[in-house]
Design an enzyme around this catalytic site. Structure first.
Site, PDB file in Angstrom:
ATOM      1  N   HIS A   8     -29.071  11.556   0.622  1.00  0.00           N
ATOM      2  CA  HIS A   8     -29.115  10.389   1.508  1.00  0.00           C
ATOM      3  C   HIS A   8     -28.041  10.453   2.581  1.00  0.00           C
ATOM      4  O   HIS A   8     -26.954  10.993   2.378  1.00  0.00           O
ATOM      5  CB  HIS A   8     -29.084   9.067   0.734  1.00  0.00           C
ATOM      6  CG  HIS A   8     -27.839   8.824  -0.078  1.00  0.00           C
ATOM      7  ND1 HIS A   8     -26.735   8.189   0.430  1.00  0.00           N
ATOM      8  CD2 HIS A   8     -27.547   9.091  -1.368  1.00  0.00           C
ATOM      9  CE1 HIS A   8     -25.809   8.080  -0.510  1.00  0.00           C
ATOM     10  NE2 HIS A   8     -26.264   8.630  -1.612  1.00  0.00           N
ATOM     11  N   ASP A  20     -26.798   7.769   4.302  1.00  0.00           N
ATOM     12  CA  ASP A  20     -25.929   6.592   4.403  1.00  0.00           C
ATOM     13  C   ASP A  20     -24.734   6.696   3.471  1.00  0.00           C
ATOM     14  O   ASP A  20     -24.744   7.448   2.501  1.00  0.00           O
ATOM     15  CB  ASP A  20     -26.727   5.332   4.069  1.00  0.00           C
ATOM     16  CG  ASP A  20     -27.372   5.405   2.687  1.00  0.00           C
ATOM     17  OD1 ASP A  20     -28.165   6.341   2.458  1.00  0.00           O
ATOM     18  OD2 ASP A  20     -27.058   4.569   1.821  1.00  0.00           O
ATOM     19  N   GLU A  55     -29.782   4.394   0.574  1.00  0.00           N
ATOM     20  CA  GLU A  55     -29.680   4.529  -0.879  1.00  0.00           C
ATOM     21  C   GLU A  55     -28.646   3.556  -1.424  1.00  0.00           C
ATOM     22  O   GLU A  55     -28.804   3.023  -2.513  1.00  0.00           O
ATOM     23  CB  GLU A  55     -29.307   5.970  -1.232  1.00  0.00           C
ATOM     24  CG  GLU A  55     -29.477   6.331  -2.706  1.00  0.00           C
ATOM     25  CD  GLU A  55     -28.291   5.964  -3.574  1.00  0.00           C
ATOM     26  OE1 GLU A  55     -28.461   5.877  -4.799  1.00  0.00           O
ATOM     27  OE2 GLU A  55     -27.182   5.751  -3.043  1.00  0.00           O
ATOM     28  N   GLU A  56     -27.593   3.326  -0.653  1.00  0.00           N
ATOM     29  CA  GLU A  56     -26.518   2.451  -1.127  1.00  0.00           C
ATOM     30  C   GLU A  56     -26.870   0.973  -0.976  1.00  0.00           C
ATOM     31  O   GLU A  56     -26.137   0.109  -1.443  1.00  0.00           O
ATOM     32  CB  GLU A  56     -25.215   2.749  -0.367  1.00  0.00           C
ATOM     33  CG  GLU A  56     -24.760   4.204  -0.452  1.00  0.00           C
ATOM     34  CD  GLU A  56     -24.269   4.622  -1.835  1.00  0.00           C
ATOM     35  OE1 GLU A  56     -24.301   3.792  -2.758  1.00  0.00           O
ATOM     36  OE2 GLU A  56     -23.864   5.790  -1.988  1.00  0.00           O
TER      37      GLU A  56
END
Ligand SMILES: *[C@@H]1O[C@H](CO)[C@@H](O)[C@H](O)[C@H]1NC(C)=O
Length: 591
Positions: A173, A175, A242-243
């Site tokens: 990911h 981010d 994702e976060e």
């Protein structure tokens, strides 16, 4: 990794067993054989228990945790040996440092509760990141087909010559979790400096998960430089939230990948996850093959308002408090099962851990068949709350809200209970237990009770207010399907052999069992929660050295999600070797 600030993926018991090595060994010699039955006393100074274990029966029990052989590319031997050499060069190291450091310098923070792409301008940070990737990896961009999904999701197709082979999917990911403004002063090097100090690269994302994304991109770029042409298609998929919820990134990427490739269309998927650590004197790699489920429960109480000078016996806040206390009084049952991934990890420790005492080894083996031994093993493991939490459906009351003024009766109060659902359970079972535990109290407070859209209380009951249970924030998430980890499963065998080859190459070792590959489980959720339909063979694994002792912070707790995130370059270079070996092995293996 979402939400789990630096939680070790495979934590050790609170007191590391190898710190107590001598006393464990002693305990092993204290086994008393009485009429064919052994009284097993496993003492670590803080716990003694004595299940009855038949030593004679279990000493030669069938070996568990069978290991694959080292797997080194054969058809692709030439490019493998050439790139292995290149990866060992100082100039390659310098180049890799620049790649990762440059990526850290482009902040890609995401926040909870962002509006969708196209509405919320905060997503635009990914534009410069894409520009950076295009500049850093010219060959990837000229040779692979790039599709941008939902504007910022990246899919690269590296089409192989044999379209009858299922592609592999490598995920990461883009981010990072935000840097809290008030903590910036606590960073040794500014959070987006990408500073390299001769050993580590510092900064937000250096580990989670730009190390994965940049690792994959760098390896593909270098494979292209070597003229490698895949037989089996390789697809790269990079989400960008994702976060946060993962919905805008991996959620949309999944829809796209299912559209283009179909369900169950990939041979395997590797995403971020656990690494390898030393336990009991042996190095264990623990690719995560399971993930717990997730549910945020909202408990809401509504009651009439009014002036606080003439109060009822219970306000909505008082009632809510009683309900929440009830939850804490009756936590979810927890029992170690032979189906648990943690249990399989421990079978590997028992079989391969050099310094495991014979008492513990026997207990672990015996637990395969003996209920008493299983209970004793459970008792041993549950002394560590990490292990217990991995097995249990957990509950944590994390938010509470109610009341607006000191002299007004609160009309509404709510609490949020965060659940991580056992891999042996389900969202349904969790909701049912949540509902059931409040039924009696709801009745005694005369509340009209609705749980997950269903009326619980009878309609003619007296009503002093209402109680509503519902899922908050996000859709409840089932525990992930468990990835097969027997040696008959080709993806697991290939991954295991690849890990062994990458480890051997990086440490100049020969032989198959320098590193033991064991099924593992992380504590959080990854983007893979969206990818279940793409393949049953999902591995969450970053081939990184987690050091000796996870519980003392030597492990993956390198500032992930907090200040001073950093990555040891030597460890990361080994991860590059892993990606290279993985792509080449997958290219020529039957999967
Ligand atoms: C619930 O209702 C019953 C019947 O009206 C009443 O006797 C009782 O006091 C009520 N309980 C509470 C806690 O208000």
């Amino acid at each position: 990794m979402k939400g789990e600030s630096g939680l070790p993926l495979v934590p050790q018991p609170t007191q590391a067993p190898h710190a107590k090595r001598s006393s464990l060994k002693l305990a092993g010699q204290m086994i008393l054989v009485t009429g064919g039955l052994a009284l097993l006393a496993l003492s670590q100074g803080y716990a003694i228990f004595s299940p009855i274990v038949d030593i004679v029966q279990w000493k030669d029990a069938e070996a568990q945790c069978a290991q694959a052989d080292v797997l080194v590319p054969h058809r692709n031997a030439e490019v493998y040996s050439k790139l292995s050499e290149v990866l060992g060069l100082p100039e390659t190291r310098a180049r890799a440092i620049n790649w990762l450091s440059g990526a850290v310098k482009v902040p890609t923070e995401v926040y909870d509760d962002m509006d969708p792409v196209g509405v919320d301008p905060q997503w635009e940070v990914f534009g410069p990141f894409h520009d950076y990737l295009a500049e850093a990896y010219p060959l990837v961009h000229s040779n692979l087909k790039l599709t941008k999904v939902n504007t910022y999701g990246l899919v690269f197709d590296w089409i192989g010559s044999d379209s009858s082979l299922k592609p592999i999917l490598l995920a990461a990911h883009q981010d990072v979790v935000p840097v809290e403004t008030r903590t910036v002063k606590d960073w040794t090097h500014p959070p987006f400096s990408g500073h390299y100090d001769g050993e580590k690269i510092w900064g937000r994302g250096s580990n989670d998960d730009k190390s994965g994304l940049i690792g994959i991109m760098s390896v593909v770029e270098m494979l292209l430089e070597q003229g490698f042409k895949p037989t089996r298609t390789v697809v790269l998929a990079f989400g960008f939230d994702e976060e946060a919820s993962g919905l805008q990134g991996a959620g949309e990427l999944n829809n796209y990948l299912v559209d283009v490739w179909g369900e169950n269309s990939f041979a395997l998927l590797v995403d971020e996850g656990g690494g390898y650590v030393e336990e009991y004197g042996t190095t264990f790699a623990t690719p995560s093959v399971a993930e717990k489920g997730y549910l945020d429960l909202r408990v809401e109480v509504k009651m009439p308002g009014g002036h606080s000078s003439v109060p009822p016996a219970h306000t909505s806040i008082g009632v809510l408090s009683s309900l929440l206390v009830q939850y804490e009084k009756e936590p979810f049952d927890v029992a170690l099962s032979r189906e648990d991934t943690l249990y399989k990890t421990w079978q590997c420790y028992g079989e391969h851990g050099r310094d495991v005492s014979s008492a513990l080894r026997t207990l672990i083996k015996a637990s395969m068949k003996s209920k008493a031994a299983l209970t004793a093993l459970e008792k041993f493991l549950f002394q560590n709350k990490f292990y217990k939490s991995m097995i249990q459906t957990t509950q944590a009351i994390t938010m509470i809200n109610g009341g607006v003024k000191s002299n007004a009766l609160p009309e509404e109060a709510y609490g949020i209970v965060n659940h991580r659902i056992s891999t042996q359970s389900s969202t349904h079972a969790t909701m049912m237990y949540d509902k059931q535990r409040l039924t009696a109290l709801a009745e005694s407070f005369n509340l009209t009770y609705t749980a997950f859209g269903k009326h619980i209380s009878s309609t003619d009951a007296p009503s002093a207010g209402s109680l509503t249970l519902s899922a908050a924030f996000t859709e409840p998430l089932e525990p992930a399907p468990v990835t097969p980890t027997d040696l008959e499963s080709h993806p697991w065998r290939m991954l295991s052999g690849t890990i062994k080859a990458a480890f051997n190459a990086a440490h100049q070792l020969e032989g198959s069992n320098n590193i033991i590959v064991a099924p593992g489980m992380g504590t959080g959720n990854t983007d893979t929660r969206f990818y279940w339909s793409l393949t049953p063979h999902i591995f969450r694994y970053a081939h990184q050295n987690g050091g000796k002792d996870v519980s003392t912070g030597g492990g993956l707790d390198r500032g992930v999600h907090t200040v001073n995130e950093a990555i040891v370059v030597d460890y990361w270079m080994e991860q590059l070797r892993f990606f290279m070996t993985l792509i080449l092995n997958a290219d020529e293996s039957e999967l």
